[in-house]
Design a protein around this motif. Structure first.
Motif, PDB file in Angstrom:
ATOM      1  N   HIS A 244      35.154  50.800  47.296  1.00 11.80           N
ATOM      2  CA  HIS A 244      35.534  49.838  48.349  1.00 11.80           C
ATOM      3  C   HIS A 244      37.013  50.041  48.651  1.00 11.80           C
ATOM      4  N   LEU A 245      37.330  50.233  49.947  1.00 14.54           N
ATOM      5  CA  LEU A 245      38.691  50.553  50.363  1.00 14.54           C
ATOM      6  C   LEU A 245      39.229  49.508  51.330  1.00 14.54           C
ATOM      7  N   ALA A 246      40.533  49.331  51.291  1.00 19.72           N
ATOM      8  CA  ALA A 246      41.247  48.480  52.240  1.00 19.72           C
ATOM      9  C   ALA A 246      42.641  49.066  52.408  1.00 19.72           C
ATOM     10  N   GLU A 247      43.476  48.393  53.218  1.00 20.54           N
ATOM     11  CA  GLU A 247      44.820  48.919  53.465  1.00 20.54           C
ATOM     12  C   GLU A 247      45.706  48.869  52.227  1.00 20.54           C
ATOM     13  N   SER A 248      45.412  47.980  51.299  1.00 19.53           N
ATOM     14  CA  SER A 248      46.159  47.915  50.036  1.00 19.53           C
ATOM     15  C   SER A 248      45.176  47.683  48.900  1.00 19.53           C
ATOM     16  N   LYS A 249      45.577  48.069  47.709  1.00 24.21           N
ATOM     17  CA  LYS A 249      44.703  47.871  46.550  1.00 24.21           C
ATOM     18  C   LYS A 249      44.481  46.382  46.307  1.00 24.21           C
ATOM     19  N   LYS A 250      45.528  45.598  46.496  1.00 25.05           N
ATOM     20  CA  LYS A 250      45.405  44.153  46.312  1.00 25.05           C
ATOM     21  C   LYS A 250      44.356  43.572  47.237  1.00 25.05           C
ATOM     22  N   GLU A 251      44.363  44.016  48.508  1.00 34.00           N
ATOM     23  CA  GLU A 251      43.405  43.503  49.480  1.00 34.00           C
ATOM     24  C   GLU A 251      41.986  43.971  49.142  1.00 34.00           C
ATOM     25  N   ALA A 252      41.832  45.217  48.717  1.00 31.98           N
ATOM     26  CA  ALA A 252      40.513  45.728  48.341  1.00 31.98           C
ATOM     27  C   ALA A 252      39.941  44.941  47.167  1.00 31.98           C
ATOM     28  N   MET A 253      40.780  44.666  46.174  1.00 33.51           N
ATOM     29  CA  MET A 253      40.355  43.874  45.022  1.00 33.51           C
ATOM     30  C   MET A 253      39.929  42.469  45.451  1.00 33.51           C
ATOM     31  N   LYS A 254      40.711  41.874  46.323  1.00 32.80           N
ATOM     32  CA  LYS A 254      40.413  40.523  46.794  1.00 32.80           C
ATOM     33  C   LYS A 254      39.086  40.482  47.539  1.00 32.80           C
ATOM     34  N   GLN A 255      38.851  41.466  48.388  1.00 33.93           N
ATOM     35  CA  GLN A 255      37.639  41.479  49.207  1.00 33.93           C
ATOM     36  C   GLN A 255      36.377  41.634  48.357  1.00 33.93           C
ATOM     37  N   ALA A 256      36.437  42.466  47.326  1.00 34.61           N
ATOM     38  CA  ALA A 256      35.226  42.799  46.569  1.00 34.61           C
ATOM     39  C   ALA A 256      35.106  42.067  45.239  1.00 34.61           C
ATOM     40  N   ARG A 257      36.129  41.330  44.836  1.00 36.53           N
ATOM     41  CA  ARG A 257      36.179  40.755  43.488  1.00 36.53           C
ATOM     42  C   ARG A 257      34.922  39.956  43.130  1.00 36.53           C
ATOM     43  N   LEU A 258      34.589  38.969  43.912  1.00 40.55           N
ATOM     44  CA  LEU A 258      33.470  38.088  43.584  1.00 40.55           C
ATOM     45  C   LEU A 258      32.143  38.828  43.697  1.00 40.55           C
ATOM     46  N   GLY A 259      31.958  39.573  44.787  1.00 42.71           N
ATOM     47  CA  GLY A 259      30.700  40.283  44.976  1.00 42.71           C
ATOM     48  C   GLY A 259      30.479  41.357  43.926  1.00 42.71           C
ATOM     49  N   ALA A 260      31.540  42.055  43.541  1.00 43.23           N
ATOM     50  CA  ALA A 260      31.420  43.102  42.526  1.00 43.23           C
ATOM     51  C   ALA A 260      31.064  42.497  41.174  1.00 43.23           C
ATOM     52  N   GLY A 261      31.688  41.376  40.858  1.00 41.18           N
ATOM     53  CA  GLY A 261      31.371  40.708  39.600  1.00 41.18           C
ATOM     54  C   GLY A 261      29.934  40.230  39.555  1.00 41.18           C
ATOM     55  N   ARG A 262      29.475  39.679  40.672  1.00 38.92           N
ATOM     56  CA  ARG A 262      28.078  39.229  40.737  1.00 38.92           C
ATOM     57  C   ARG A 262      27.109  40.407  40.617  1.00 38.92           C
ATOM     58  N   TYR A 263      27.429  41.496  41.291  1.00 44.80           N
ATOM     59  CA  TYR A 263      26.592  42.692  41.223  1.00 44.80           C
ATOM     60  C   TYR A 263      26.435  43.162  39.783  1.00 44.80           C
ATOM     61  N   GLN A 264      27.534  43.243  39.060  1.00 45.45           N
ATOM     62  CA  GLN A 264      27.486  43.714  37.686  1.00 45.45           C
ATOM     63  C   GLN A 264      26.781  42.712  36.772  1.00 45.45           C
ATOM     64  N   ARG A 265      27.173  41.451  36.860  1.00 47.98           N
ATOM     65  CA  ARG A 265      26.652  40.456  35.915  1.00 47.98           C
ATOM     66  C   ARG A 265      25.232  40.028  36.249  1.00 47.98           C
ATOM     67  N   GLU A 266      24.965  39.764  37.538  1.00 47.27           N
ATOM     68  CA  GLU A 266      23.656  39.233  37.892  1.00 47.27           C
ATOM     69  C   GLU A 266      22.578  40.308  37.934  1.00 47.27           C
ATOM     70  N   TYR A 267      22.945  41.533  38.329  1.00 48.30           N
ATOM     71  CA  TYR A 267      21.939  42.592  38.372  1.00 48.30           C
ATOM     72  C   TYR A 267      21.816  43.298  37.025  1.00 48.30           C
ATOM     73  N   PHE A 268      22.883  43.986  36.606  1.00 49.58           N
ATOM     74  CA  PHE A 268      22.799  44.795  35.397  1.00 49.58           C
ATOM     75  C   PHE A 268      22.642  43.951  34.134  1.00 49.58           C
ATOM     76  N   GLU A 269      23.447  42.907  34.013  1.00 50.84           N
ATOM     77  CA  GLU A 269      23.465  42.167  32.757  1.00 50.84           C
ATOM     78  C   GLU A 269      22.376  41.098  32.687  1.00 50.84           C
ATOM     79  N   HIS A 270      22.150  40.365  33.777  1.00 50.65           N
ATOM     80  CA  HIS A 270      21.145  39.307  33.757  1.00 50.65           C
ATOM     81  C   HIS A 270      19.746  39.858  34.047  1.00 50.65           C
ATOM     82  N   THR A 271      19.572  40.498  35.201  1.00 51.33           N
ATOM     83  CA  THR A 271      18.245  40.973  35.603  1.00 51.33           C
ATOM     84  C   THR A 271      17.755  42.117  34.721  1.00 51.33           C
TER      85      THR A 271
END
Length: 389
Positions: A244-271
């Protein structure tokens, strides 16, 4: 081995859509993304086949490809992958050859044994024999596409009686073919056996496992190819990684932070029941995965650096595929791919070398060129004054 002069770029679309959202709209977005990539000049899109767990909701990549092909012009469309043990090989060959004709040669066949345990369970398939079935079925698909005499064959899970395809492949001898390699060495060994390309999920499906030894994987492919009188080409080796890319690393992290965490925890770890990546809030997962090099989250320059690190780890490859994940807002996801097309792809496809060279040439001669321009203006003024008198 150096990277090819023109690396291929594309996506590997499971897809991954969080449980609870409208699945119809999610499929619409998947099609929209492929259209966007076609517009941006991406080379390929590989579409998955899954039947359980609620996240990866495309059950027939062939149907998806047929619709996507009608909405695009240039991008190649592959099955990423057809799970061979789930199908009679005769049907796999027939459907792919039909797509080969309908797309006028834009289709690719990606195959694998099947990744989700729930799929095999519901189909009554013993997971311990999936890879044997994959080898047997894949070999028969290739025979059907390349042999013209009727084939009779008896297996414990399919039968052919004087079988031959009504349509021969549009692409000769057949469409591009790749074998998925996720965690075990069987995928690359099979690719070598049949001289096929390799699609490597760079981070194993179990993210808690150690990173794949990419050089060792390719060694297995080459050894297997030599044993079976085949060849494999690194330029056809595609590595898959979430980005995931954005104009700055800070912005990229902000944009994907919640969704990326959910993807990892809810799919890989929970499901899927995998071990937790971190003992902490899901919002912190993104930093951990980025630090491991399991994901690339940042700017186009960060992505360029990440691809160069993959070159070092692998010894060279020919295609970089983004694992498509719905982990940011729609407009942010689309913009991420635009940034890749504008700034990352040119760095590995040689498309900016000439413009950069032309710019350098002009800079180095700027004083001479400016002097000539000034002299031309002075001469024009002088000529005008002479005519006026």
């Amino acid at each position: 081995m150096p990277l090819p002069e023109r690396m291929k770029f594309g996506i590997f679309m499971g897809p991954f859509h969080r449980v609870g959202e409208n699945p119809t709209l999610a499929l619409d977005r998947d099609l929209e993304l492929v259209q966007w990539l076609d517009h941006l000049g991406f080379d390929e899109a590989w579409i998955g086949e899954h039947h359980s767990a609620g996240w990866e909701t495309i059950s027939s990549p062939e149907i998806f490809i047929a619709v996507a092909a009608d909405r695009t012009k240039h991008i190649k469309l592959g099955t990423g992958v057809i799970s061979i043990p789930y199908h009679h090989p005769f049907n796999v060959a027939n459907r792919m050859v039909q797509l080969d004709h309908m797309t006028h040669g834009r289709v690719m066949l990606g195959v694998g044994p099947g990744a989700l345990p729930g799929d095999a369970y519901m189909l009554g398939i013993d997971p311990t024999i999936q890879r044997r079935q994959m080898d047997e079925g894949f070999g028969m698909v290739l025979r059907l596409m390349t042999e013209t005499e009727p084939i009779t064959y008896e297996s414990d899970w399919f039968t052919l009686r004087e079988a031959m395809l009504q349509l021969r492949p549009f692409t000769k001898p057949h469409m591009p073919i790749a074998v998925a390699s996720v965690q075990s060495p069987s995928g690359v060994a099979l690719a070598g056996k049949y001289g096929a390309a390799v699609l490597t999920i760079t981070v194993p499906r179990d993210p808690g496992a150690p990173d794949s030894d990419l050089r060792a994987l390719w060694d297995i492919a080459e050894t297997s190819a030599a044993e079976h009188g085949q060849t494999v080409n690194r330029d056809d080796w595609r590595l898959v990684l979430p980005v995931h890319l954005a104009e700055s690393k800070k912005e990229a992290m902000k944009q994907a932070r919640l969704g990326a965490g959910r993807y990892q925890r809810e799919y890989f770890e929970h499901t899927m029941g995998r071990a937790a990546i971190i003992d902490g809030p899901l919002e912190d997962i993104i930093e951990e995965m980025d630090a491991r090099g399991a994901w690339i989250i940042g700017t186009p320059d960060d992505c360029i650096e990440g691809i160069k690190k993959l070159e070092e780890r692998s010894g060279g490859f020919g295609g970089f595929m983004v694992q498509a994940i719905d982990w940011a807002k729609r407009e942010d996801v689309l913009h991420s791919y635009e940034l890749m097309a504008r700034y990352v792809m040119p760095a590995f496809q040689g498309s900016v070398a000439s413009t950069a060279g032309s710019n350098k040439w002009a800079y180095e001669r700027r004083e001479t060129l400016q002097a000539g321009r000034a002299a031309a203006i002075d001469r024009a003024k002088s000529d005008y004054a002479s005519r006026a008198n």
